[in-house]
Design an enzyme around this catalytic site. Structure first.
Site, PDB file in Angstrom:
ATOM      1  N   CYS A  65     -16.112   5.025  -3.019  1.00 37.39           N
ATOM      2  CA  CYS A  65     -16.016   6.075  -2.003  1.00 37.39           C
ATOM      3  C   CYS A  65     -17.147   7.087  -2.169  1.00 37.39           C
ATOM      4  O   CYS A  65     -17.470   7.481  -3.291  1.00 37.39           O
ATOM      5  CB  CYS A  65     -14.657   6.774  -2.124  1.00 37.39           C
ATOM      6  SG  CYS A  65     -14.398   8.050  -0.868  1.00 37.39           S
ATOM      7  N   CYS A  69     -13.816  13.835  -4.514  1.00 38.63           N
ATOM      8  CA  CYS A  69     -12.512  14.401  -4.851  1.00 38.63           C
ATOM      9  C   CYS A  69     -12.255  14.231  -6.357  1.00 38.63           C
ATOM     10  O   CYS A  69     -12.213  13.104  -6.865  1.00 38.63           O
ATOM     11  CB  CYS A  69     -11.416  13.706  -4.045  1.00 38.63           C
ATOM     12  SG  CYS A  69     -11.709  13.705  -2.256  1.00 38.63           S
ATOM     13  N   CYS A  72      -9.600  11.705  -7.913  1.00 36.64           N
ATOM     14  CA  CYS A  72      -9.536  10.329  -7.420  1.00 36.64           C
ATOM     15  C   CYS A  72     -10.361   9.361  -8.250  1.00 36.64           C
ATOM     16  O   CYS A  72     -11.551   9.593  -8.503  1.00 36.64           O
ATOM     17  CB  CYS A  72     -10.001  10.282  -5.967  1.00 36.64           C
ATOM     18  SG  CYS A  72      -9.814   8.651  -5.223  1.00 36.64           S
ATOM     19  N   CYS A 109       2.127   1.278   4.178  1.00 41.36           N
ATOM     20  CA  CYS A 109       1.049   2.257   4.275  1.00 41.36           C
ATOM     21  C   CYS A 109      -0.274   1.557   3.991  1.00 41.36           C
ATOM     22  O   CYS A 109      -0.494   1.057   2.886  1.00 41.36           O
ATOM     23  CB  CYS A 109       1.273   3.394   3.288  1.00 41.36           C
ATOM     24  SG  CYS A 109       2.832   4.263   3.549  1.00 41.36           S
ATOM     25  N   CYS A 142       1.931   2.855   8.655  1.00 42.94           N
ATOM     26  CA  CYS A 142       1.187   4.108   8.563  1.00 42.94           C
ATOM     27  C   CYS A 142      -0.228   3.784   8.110  1.00 42.94           C
ATOM     28  O   CYS A 142      -0.424   2.955   7.222  1.00 42.94           O
ATOM     29  CB  CYS A 142       1.853   5.036   7.550  1.00 42.94           C
ATOM     30  SG  CYS A 142       0.962   6.587   7.277  1.00 42.94           S
ATOM     31  N   CYS A 202       1.520  12.480   8.608  1.00 49.02           N
ATOM     32  CA  CYS A 202       2.086  12.659   7.276  1.00 49.02           C
ATOM     33  C   CYS A 202       1.085  13.423   6.431  1.00 49.02           C
ATOM     34  O   CYS A 202      -0.088  13.091   6.429  1.00 49.02           O
ATOM     35  CB  CYS A 202       2.338  11.281   6.698  1.00 49.02           C
ATOM     36  SG  CYS A 202       2.615  11.295   4.953  1.00 49.02           S
ATOM     37  N   ARG A 272       8.755  12.901   0.085  1.00 50.34           N
ATOM     38  CA  ARG A 272       8.497  11.642  -0.599  1.00 50.34           C
ATOM     39  C   ARG A 272       7.883  11.891  -1.967  1.00 50.34           C
ATOM     40  O   ARG A 272       6.903  12.617  -2.100  1.00 50.34           O
ATOM     41  CB  ARG A 272       7.545  10.789   0.242  1.00 50.34           C
ATOM     42  CG  ARG A 272       7.265   9.429  -0.333  1.00 50.34           C
ATOM     43  CD  ARG A 272       6.323   8.657   0.574  1.00 50.34           C
ATOM     44  NE  ARG A 272       6.800   8.691   1.957  1.00 50.34           N
ATOM     45  CZ  ARG A 272       6.078   8.271   2.984  1.00 50.34           C
ATOM     46  NH1 ARG A 272       4.855   7.820   2.801  1.00 50.34           N
ATOM     47  NH2 ARG A 272       6.564   8.318   4.205  1.00 50.34           N
TER      48      ARG A 272
END
Length: 416
Positions: A65, A69, A72, A109, A142, A202, A272
Site C-alpha cells: 500500500c 498509516c 498497518c 467484507c 460490504c 460502516c 462490532r
C-alpha cells in the site's frame, strides 16, 4: 452507581450521553468493570437481544500500500512479513467467502489495500460481488477499498454491494500523528459518499495507539455525527515492522470500558468487535459479547484470528446465539427509517450520515494490522505451543500475534 443508572436509562430511551458521562465510563476503576459491563449489557440486550452477528473478511489484495498509516502492516515501508499478492480472481474470492458463510457468517467484507480504487478496480470488485451473490442467496456484502472518488459508491451499489466500510480510526486532532498521506477529512468524505449512494456506511475506530480518553470520546462522538449502522471497534495489534510495534497500552479491562462507552454513545447501532480481541481481551472475550453484538469469524487481513470453531463455542457458552441470515440485524426503527443512535426518533447515531460494515483490522473493513487505507486492524491468535505465563500489565504479548499464512491468497484452507 448513579452514573451507570443514568447511562442505562438514556440508552434504553436512545438518548445520547454527555461527553463528561462518556469520559467517566473510561475513568471507572477495574473494581467496577463488571458493573460497567452489566449496565451496558442491559442496553445491548434491549436493542439486539442475545444475537451475535458473524462477519467474514476476504483480503482481495494484500500488502504494497502507498499510504503510511502507522498501525498497518500493509503500509508503505512496512517490514512485516505478511502475505503480499495482487487482486484475487472473482472465483477465488467467492471460494474464500464460502468458507466463512459455511461457518455461520451472514456478511462478507471484501477488503483491498491501497489509497483507493481505480474505476477498473471497481469493475473487478463488482464481478466479485456478483460471483458471491450468485452462489449465496441472501448474503450481505460490504466493500472496503479505501478512499472513494465521485460516482464509485453508486457503481458499487449498482453491483450489489450492501455496505461500505471506511474507519475514522482516531480523533481529528491526532489523526496527523498516525497518517500523513491522506487526511481525516478525506475519510469523512468517503463515509458520506457511501451514505449518499444508499450504501450502509460502516465506520469505526482503533484503540491502543497511545491516544487519550478525550481522543477516544472525540472519535466516537464524531462517528455518532456520521450516523453509521455499524461501528467496528479495533484494538491495535502491534505488528513487528510497523511504527506502532511497541505500543502495548491495553488491558482486558480497558478494552471492556471502551466497548461499554461506545455502546452507551450508540445504543442501538451494531457495535462490532474487530481486530485485536484475541490479543487484548484474551480470556475475557466472552464478557465483551455483553457489549457488542457483532464479531469477525476466523482470521483477519494479515494476521490470524481465533479458530472459527472456538468463536462459535464461545458464543454458545456465553449464552448468546448466532444471528441467522433471515434475521434483521438493526432494530426496526433503524432498519426501516435509517435512524437510530441519536437523541430523537429516527435520529441515528448522530445527525445524518449512515454507516455499515467495518473494523480496523473490521475488517480493513474490520481489522487493523493489514487494513490498508480502508483502516482495518486484524487480530491474531496464539500459535500452537506451550502455555504462556500471564503477562504483567503493559507487557508485550507478541506470542499472541501470528501472521496469516492460510486462506485467501494461499493454497491452504481458511480458518472459518
Amino acid at each position: 452507581m448513579d452514573l451507570l443508572n443514568t447511562l442505562v436509562d438514556k440508552g434504553l430511551r436512545r438518548e445520547l450521553p454527555t461527553r463528561e458521562e462518556a469520559l467517566a465510563v473510561l475513568a471507572t476503576s477495574d473494581d467496577d468493570v463488571l458493573d460497567v459491563v452489566a449496565a451496558a449489557g442491559r442496553v445491548r440486550r434491549q436493542w439486539f437481544g442475545r444475537r451475535v452477528k458473524l462477519n467474514y473478511l476476504v483480503n482481495l489484495k494484500s500488502g504494497l500500500c502507498p499510504e503510511d498509516c502507522s498501525y498497518c502492516s500493509q503500509r508503505l515501508g512496512s517490514t512485516a512479513g505478511i502475505l503480499k499478492y495482487t487482486w484475487l480472481k472473482p472465483e477465488e474470492a467467492s471460494q474464500a467467502a464460502a468458507a466463512g458463510l459455511a461457518g455461520g457468517a451472514k456478511r462478507v467484507c471484501l477488503v483491498a489495500s491501497g489509497r483507493g480504487p481505480t474505476d477498473r478496480d471497481v469493475d473487478r470488485v463488482a464481478g466479485t460481488i456478483k460471483a458471491i451473490k450468485d452462489q449465496n442467496e441472501g448474503v450481505e456484502v460490504c466493500a472496503c477499498l479505501g478512499l472513494l472518488s465521485d460516482g464509485q459508491a453508486e457503481r458499487l451499489r449498482e453491483a450489489g454491494a450492501d455496505a461500505y466500510n471506511h474507519n475514522l480510526n482516531t480523533s481529528e486532532g491526532t489523526y496527523g500523528e498516525i497518517t500523513t498521506t491522506h487526511t481525516y477529512a478525506d475519510r469523512v468524505d468517503t463515509v458520506q459518499k457511501a451514505h449518499a449512494a444508499g450504501l450502509s456506511a460502516c465506520s469505526g475506530l482503533i484503540a491502543g495507539m497511545g491516544e487519550s480518553d478525550e481522543d477516544l470520546v472525540d472519535v466516537v462522538f464524531s462517528l455518532r455525527e456520521l450516523d453509521p449502522d455499524s461501528v467496528p471497534v479495533n484494538f491495535l495489534i502491534p505488528v513487528e515492522g510497523t511504527p506502532l510495534a511497541k505500543e502495548w497500552n491495553l488491558t482486558p479491562q480497558r478494552c471492556l470500558r471502551i466497548l461499554a462507552m461506545v455502546r452507551f454513545v450508540c445504543p442501538d447501532v451494531e457495535v462490532r468487535i474487530a481486530g485485536g480481541r484475541e490479543v487484548h481481551l484474551r480470556t475475557m472475550q466472552p464478557l465483551a459479547l455483553h457489549l457488542a453484538n457483532s464479531i469477525f469469524l476466523g482470521d483477519y487481513l494479515t494476521t490470524e484470528g481465533q479458530a472459527g470453531k472456538a468463536d462459535l463455542e464461545m458464543i454458545a457458552d456465553a449464552g448468546f446465539e448466532v444471528e441467522g441470515a433471515e434475521q434483521v440485524t438493526l432494530p426496526e426503527h433503524r432498519a426501516t427509517a435509517g435512524g437510530g443512535c441519536g437523541s430523537h426518533e429516527g435520529g441515528g447515531c448522530g445527525s445524518h450520515e449512515g454507516g455499515g460494515c467495518g473494523s480496523h483490522e473490521d475488517s480493513g473493513c474490520g481489522s487493523h494490522a493489514g487494513g490498508g487505507v480502508c483502516g482495518s486492524a486484524p487480530a491474531s491468535t496464539t500459535p500452537a505451543s506451550a502455555p504462556t505465563p500471564a503477562a504483567a500489565v503493559g507487557e508485550a504479548r507478541t506470542d499472541l500475534v501470528a501472521v496469516r499464512r492460510r486462506g485467501a491468497g494461499t493454497d491452504l484452507a481458511p480458518n472459518a
